[in-house]
Write a protein that holds these residues in place. Structure first.
Motif, PDB file in Angstrom:
ATOM      1  N   GLU A   1      30.805  15.612  71.921  1.00  0.00           N
ATOM      2  CA  GLU A   1      32.247  15.814  71.986  1.00  0.00           C
ATOM      3  C   GLU A   1      32.561  17.279  72.297  1.00  0.00           C
ATOM      4  O   GLU A   1      31.701  18.160  72.134  1.00  0.00           O
ATOM      5  N   GLU A   2      33.786  17.512  72.751  1.00  0.00           N
ATOM      6  CA  GLU A   2      34.253  18.880  72.945  1.00  0.00           C
ATOM      7  C   GLU A   2      34.345  19.561  71.582  1.00  0.00           C
ATOM      8  O   GLU A   2      34.745  18.944  70.597  1.00  0.00           O
ATOM      9  N   ALA A   3      33.951  20.810  71.527  1.00  0.00           N
ATOM     10  CA  ALA A   3      33.950  21.504  70.242  1.00  0.00           C
ATOM     11  C   ALA A   3      34.058  23.007  70.456  1.00  0.00           C
ATOM     12  O   ALA A   3      33.762  23.530  71.537  1.00  0.00           O
ATOM     13  N   TYR A   4      34.500  23.688  69.406  1.00  0.00           N
ATOM     14  CA  TYR A   4      34.426  25.145  69.367  1.00  0.00           C
ATOM     15  C   TYR A   4      33.143  25.541  68.656  1.00  0.00           C
ATOM     16  O   TYR A   4      32.690  24.864  67.733  1.00  0.00           O
ATOM     17  N   PHE A   5      32.576  26.667  69.094  1.00  0.00           N
ATOM     18  CA  PHE A   5      31.323  27.150  68.529  1.00  0.00           C
ATOM     19  C   PHE A   5      31.476  28.584  68.027  1.00  0.00           C
ATOM     20  O   PHE A   5      32.192  29.397  68.628  1.00  0.00           O
TER      21      PHE A   5
ATOM     22  N   GLY B   1      36.183  37.079  69.921  1.00  0.00           N
ATOM     23  CA  GLY B   1      35.134  36.623  70.814  1.00  0.00           C
ATOM     24  C   GLY B   1      33.943  35.983  70.134  1.00  0.00           C
ATOM     25  O   GLY B   1      32.930  35.690  70.784  1.00  0.00           O
ATOM     26  N   TYR B   2      34.047  35.719  68.831  1.00  0.00           N
ATOM     27  CA  TYR B   2      32.944  35.087  68.114  1.00  0.00           C
ATOM     28  C   TYR B   2      33.011  33.567  68.146  1.00  0.00           C
ATOM     29  O   TYR B   2      32.053  32.892  67.786  1.00  0.00           O
ATOM     30  N   ILE B   3      34.147  33.026  68.561  1.00  0.00           N
ATOM     31  CA  ILE B   3      34.298  31.577  68.694  1.00  0.00           C
ATOM     32  C   ILE B   3      34.679  31.252  70.129  1.00  0.00           C
ATOM     33  O   ILE B   3      35.537  31.934  70.719  1.00  0.00           O
ATOM     34  N   TYR B   4      34.053  30.244  70.699  1.00  0.00           N
ATOM     35  CA  TYR B   4      34.338  29.825  72.075  1.00  0.00           C
ATOM     36  C   TYR B   4      34.327  28.300  72.143  1.00  0.00           C
ATOM     37  O   TYR B   4      33.761  27.621  71.287  1.00  0.00           O
ATOM     38  N   LYS B   5      34.949  27.763  73.189  1.00  0.00           N
ATOM     39  CA  LYS B   5      34.999  26.316  73.370  1.00  0.00           C
ATOM     40  C   LYS B   5      33.837  25.851  74.247  1.00  0.00           C
ATOM     41  O   LYS B   5      33.486  26.498  75.234  1.00  0.00           O
ATOM     42  N   GLY B   6      33.270  24.711  73.884  1.00  0.00           N
ATOM     43  CA  GLY B   6      32.179  24.142  74.662  1.00  0.00           C
ATOM     44  C   GLY B   6      32.086  22.654  74.393  1.00  0.00           C
ATOM     45  O   GLY B   6      33.077  22.011  74.044  1.00  0.00           O
TER      46      GLY B   6
ATOM     47  N   PRO C   1      43.705  21.453  61.126  1.00  0.00           N
ATOM     48  CA  PRO C   1      43.739  21.554  62.588  1.00  0.00           C
ATOM     49  C   PRO C   1      43.644  23.001  63.059  1.00  0.00           C
ATOM     50  O   PRO C   1      44.102  23.922  62.365  1.00  0.00           O
ATOM     51  N   VAL C   2      43.041  23.189  64.217  1.00  0.00           N
ATOM     52  CA  VAL C   2      43.090  24.506  64.876  1.00  0.00           C
ATOM     53  C   VAL C   2      44.527  24.711  65.336  1.00  0.00           C
ATOM     54  O   VAL C   2      45.043  23.908  66.117  1.00  0.00           O
ATOM     55  N   ASP C   3      45.189  25.745  64.856  1.00  0.00           N
ATOM     56  CA  ASP C   3      46.636  25.837  65.095  1.00  0.00           C
ATOM     57  C   ASP C   3      46.995  26.039  66.559  1.00  0.00           C
ATOM     58  O   ASP C   3      48.078  25.641  67.001  1.00  0.00           O
ATOM     59  N   PHE C   4      46.078  26.613  67.358  1.00  0.00           N
ATOM     60  CA  PHE C   4      46.392  26.815  68.773  1.00  0.00           C
ATOM     61  C   PHE C   4      45.775  25.729  69.665  1.00  0.00           C
ATOM     62  O   PHE C   4      45.937  25.754  70.878  1.00  0.00           O
ATOM     63  N   ASP C   5      45.088  24.759  69.056  1.00  0.00           N
ATOM     64  CA  ASP C   5      44.488  23.651  69.802  1.00  0.00           C
ATOM     65  C   ASP C   5      44.357  22.463  68.842  1.00  0.00           C
ATOM     66  O   ASP C   5      43.267  22.100  68.409  1.00  0.00           O
ATOM     67  N   PRO C   6      45.488  21.852  68.461  1.00  0.00           N
ATOM     68  CA  PRO C   6      45.518  20.920  67.323  1.00  0.00           C
ATOM     69  C   PRO C   6      44.739  19.626  67.492  1.00  0.00           C
ATOM     70  O   PRO C   6      44.598  18.888  66.520  1.00  0.00           O
TER      71      PRO C   6
ATOM     72  N   ASP D   1      23.972  28.560  68.139  1.00  0.00           N
ATOM     73  CA  ASP D   1      25.389  28.708  67.840  1.00  0.00           C
ATOM     74  C   ASP D   1      25.862  27.507  67.014  1.00  0.00           C
ATOM     75  O   ASP D   1      25.330  26.398  67.121  1.00  0.00           O
ATOM     76  N   LEU D   2      26.862  27.751  66.209  1.00  0.00           N
ATOM     77  CA  LEU D   2      27.285  26.792  65.195  1.00  0.00           C
ATOM     78  C   LEU D   2      28.560  26.070  65.614  1.00  0.00           C
ATOM     79  O   LEU D   2      29.566  26.716  65.947  1.00  0.00           O
ATOM     80  N   CYS D   3      28.528  24.745  65.569  1.00  0.00           N
ATOM     81  CA  CYS D   3      29.715  23.954  65.859  1.00  0.00           C
ATOM     82  C   CYS D   3      30.718  24.127  64.719  1.00  0.00           C
ATOM     83  O   CYS D   3      30.393  23.895  63.557  1.00  0.00           O
ATOM     84  N   VAL D   4      31.944  24.556  65.034  1.00  0.00           N
ATOM     85  CA  VAL D   4      32.944  24.816  63.995  1.00  0.00           C
ATOM     86  C   VAL D   4      34.234  24.025  64.202  1.00  0.00           C
ATOM     87  O   VAL D   4      35.261  24.320  63.578  1.00  0.00           O
ATOM     88  N   SER D   5      34.209  23.023  65.055  1.00  0.00           N
ATOM     89  CA  SER D   5      35.374  22.137  65.164  1.00  0.00           C
ATOM     90  C   SER D   5      34.912  20.758  65.601  1.00  0.00           C
ATOM     91  O   SER D   5      33.819  20.592  66.165  1.00  0.00           O
ATOM     92  N   ARG D   6      35.745  19.748  65.320  1.00  0.00           N
ATOM     93  CA  ARG D   6      35.493  18.379  65.743  1.00  0.00           C
ATOM     94  C   ARG D   6      36.790  17.815  66.327  1.00  0.00           C
ATOM     95  O   ARG D   6      37.879  18.153  65.876  1.00  0.00           O
ATOM     96  N   THR D   7      36.640  16.933  67.316  1.00  0.00           N
ATOM     97  CA  THR D   7      37.801  16.193  67.802  1.00  0.00           C
ATOM     98  C   THR D   7      37.790  14.757  67.290  1.00  0.00           C
ATOM     99  O   THR D   7      38.832  14.095  67.271  1.00  0.00           O
ATOM    100  N   SER D   8      36.633  14.290  66.841  1.00  0.00           N
ATOM    101  CA  SER D   8      36.515  12.905  66.373  1.00  0.00           C
ATOM    102  C   SER D   8      36.872  12.762  64.897  1.00  0.00           C
ATOM    103  O   SER D   8      36.995  11.648  64.394  1.00  0.00           O
TER     104      SER D   8
END
Length: 528
Positions: A156-160, A115-120, A214-219, A201-208
């Protein structure tokens, strides 16, 4: 069982344009690692390269190369430079290594499941060179507060990562463990600039950005740089692998050595990640200052043909790895910024390496050969005031070296080591062995003088071996001492074996004609 000691540099952005400043952290860590090894500790020294992100992809594309091919060339060049500087690391991690990428994916998934990472969705101001998002209030004159370059708005859509939940825990960490982050000024900076205003909160993924893990469950998402980069410290030890023996042995790290420009990531984000993973925190994070180039404007008028050279690939072949290591380790007050000019380098070379250390070794061995055929003479304990003063003063300097190295203050350690050589040179002038040698009835006195000098050299050079390994090995080899063995007999003047022949040593550091050296450097740089 040996005490363990785990030390790390930050992983570097791959570059074939390393300057002296880029080498500073790695040389420091090498010296600290060597010093701890000679204290009998089980040392693991990690360095490496940070190979993902948008700027890597752009640099490779500009050269018409695939990212990995581009990186392979640069990493090989970086390793060659470390070898040139005498850096002996235990592991070199690349963030493109398979084991690292797998562990990063596992860490990301674990934090998501806890629960420490969420999509936003992220909307902010992005600095591509620093790979960092900033808010409007954090900018300085509308530009990146770290590098001063332009930022651009991105959405962009990102995980935080829920960094905002860790402010109070980090405050408590700094309060309960005042040595966790050093120097103290860095704690003040983190508290006043980041913790008190409140953490976002910290952005920890990029789609661009596609060049990354890659995030293995959301590549469609690529794991953003700091969750990728910072976890190298655990992943290099086999965390999340089938063999975690090194991780269990060496973690937590004794010290992460970092430049002050990335202290925020190591002192706030990294401990928050570890807290969320229920992993122990490193014992200390030390944020050193910068090497500033050409700041001594007065030096420009002192030497005809002055030219600034900050390229270690030019300086090392011309003046030795030890000379370059010395200027890096000695000239920058640890934890603060330090100034470098080529003239400072040349002056230090002549005053410290030639006049003090090199001259002491040369004149002592010359006298030993002249008076005792290069053989360590038999000697007895002396009650002479000059002898006792030398021994006591050297002992104080030895004690200070170990004291300041507890806080990794390599500059002060070198000052004390060279004080030993100064004491010995002063002792020579005071006791005048050449005058004593004229009196046949003073043979025993002359033997005591010579052994005192040999002991001062042995003790000082044994300590120096962690910082300037090449020249130290030459001296210790001549004395029949293993330059990599644990420290021994540093607290007494009885470590040189009677009857041993001290072998001749070539000139350690040749005196420089500074004006001629500037001319030579100018020609070399013009042809580069």
């Amino acid at each position: 069982m040996k005490e363990k000691f785990y030390i790390t540099t930050p992983i570097y952005y791959p570059s074939n344009k390393f300057t002296l400043g880029n080498c500073y952290t790695t040389v420091i860590c090498d010296a600290i690692a060597r010093f701890n090894k000679r204290q009998g500790k089980d040392v693991f020294f990690l360095t490496g390269t940070d190979e993902h992100g948008q700027k890597i992809s752009q640099a490779a594309a500009a050269k018409g190369m695939a990212e990995k091919d581009y990186l392979d060339e640069i990493v090989a060049d970086a390793k060659a430079l470390w070898a040139m500087l005498g850096i002996e690391y235990d592991k070199f991690i690349r963030t493109t290594d398979d084991y690292h990428e797998k562990s990063v994916q596992t860490i990301f998934r674990t934090l998501y499941e806890k629960g420490y990472i969420y999509k936003g969705e992220y909307e902010g101001l992005y600095c591509t060179p620093c790979e960092a998002f900033w808010t409007e209030s954090q900018l300085v004159d509308g530009k990146c507060p770290d590098c001063g370059r332009a930022v651009s708005p991105q959405k962009e859509e990102a995980y935080f990562f829920k960094l905002s939940e860790f402010g109070d825990k980090l405050m408590k960490l700094y309060k309960d463990n005042p040595k966790f982050l050093q120097p103290q000024s860095r704690i003040n900076e983190m508290v006043n600039n980041f913790l008190k205003p409140g953490l976002a909160d910290l952005c920890v993924s990029r789609t661009s950005v596609k060049w990354g893990i890659p995030v293995d469950f959301d590549p469609k998402h690529t794991i953003y740089v700091w969750l990728d980069a910072l976890t190298n410290y655990t992943n290099a030890l086999g965390y999340n692998s089938e063999d975690e023996s090194l991780f269990k042995k060496y973690w937590p790290a004794n010290v992460h050595m970092v430049g002050k420009e990335i202290v925020r990531f190591h002192a706030i984000i990294w401990p928050a990640f570890l807290m969320a993973l229920d992993l122990p925190l490193p014992e200390r994070i030390f944020a050193h200052g910068w090497m500033l180039f050409g700041g001594d404007k007065l030096s420009k008028s002192k030497t005809t043909g002055s030219v600034e050279c900050i390229d270690p690939r030019i300086l090392v072949p011309e003046y030795s790895a030890d000379a370059v290591r010395y200027i890096l380790l000695r000239e920058i007050p640890f934890g603060s910024d330090g100034n470098y000019t080529t003239e400072i380098f040349f002056n230090r070379f002549n005053s410290d390496l030639v006049n003090n250390f090199g001259n002491l070794v040369s004149r002592t061995l010359s006298m030993l050969k002249k008076y005792f055929g290069s053989v360590v003479p038999k000697h007895e304990k002396s009650e002479n005031e000059d002898d006792i003063a030398l021994q006591n003063d050297v002992k104080k300097e030895v004690e200070n070296v170990f004291k300041v190295m507890e806080d990794f203050d390599v500059s002060k350690a070198l000052i004390s080591i060279f004080n030993i050589f100064t004491l010995a040179n002063t002792y020579i002038q005071k006791v005048e062995p050449w005058a004593v040698a004229k009196d046949e009835n003073q043979k025993a006195r002359l033997a005591t003088i010579m052994t005192n000098l040999l002991e001062a050299i042995r003790i000082g050079t044994s300590l120096l071996s962690s910082f300037l390994p090449e020249c130290s090995k030459k001296v210790l080899d001549a004395f029949g001492i293993d330059a990599e063995a644990d420290f021994a007999d540093l607290d007494n003047f009885n470590g040189v074996e009677e009857g041993r022949e001290i072998l001749p040593i070539a000139i350690l550091f040749p005196r420089l004609d500074i004006a001629a050296e500037f001319e030579k450097l100018a020609k070399i740089m013009a042809n580069k």
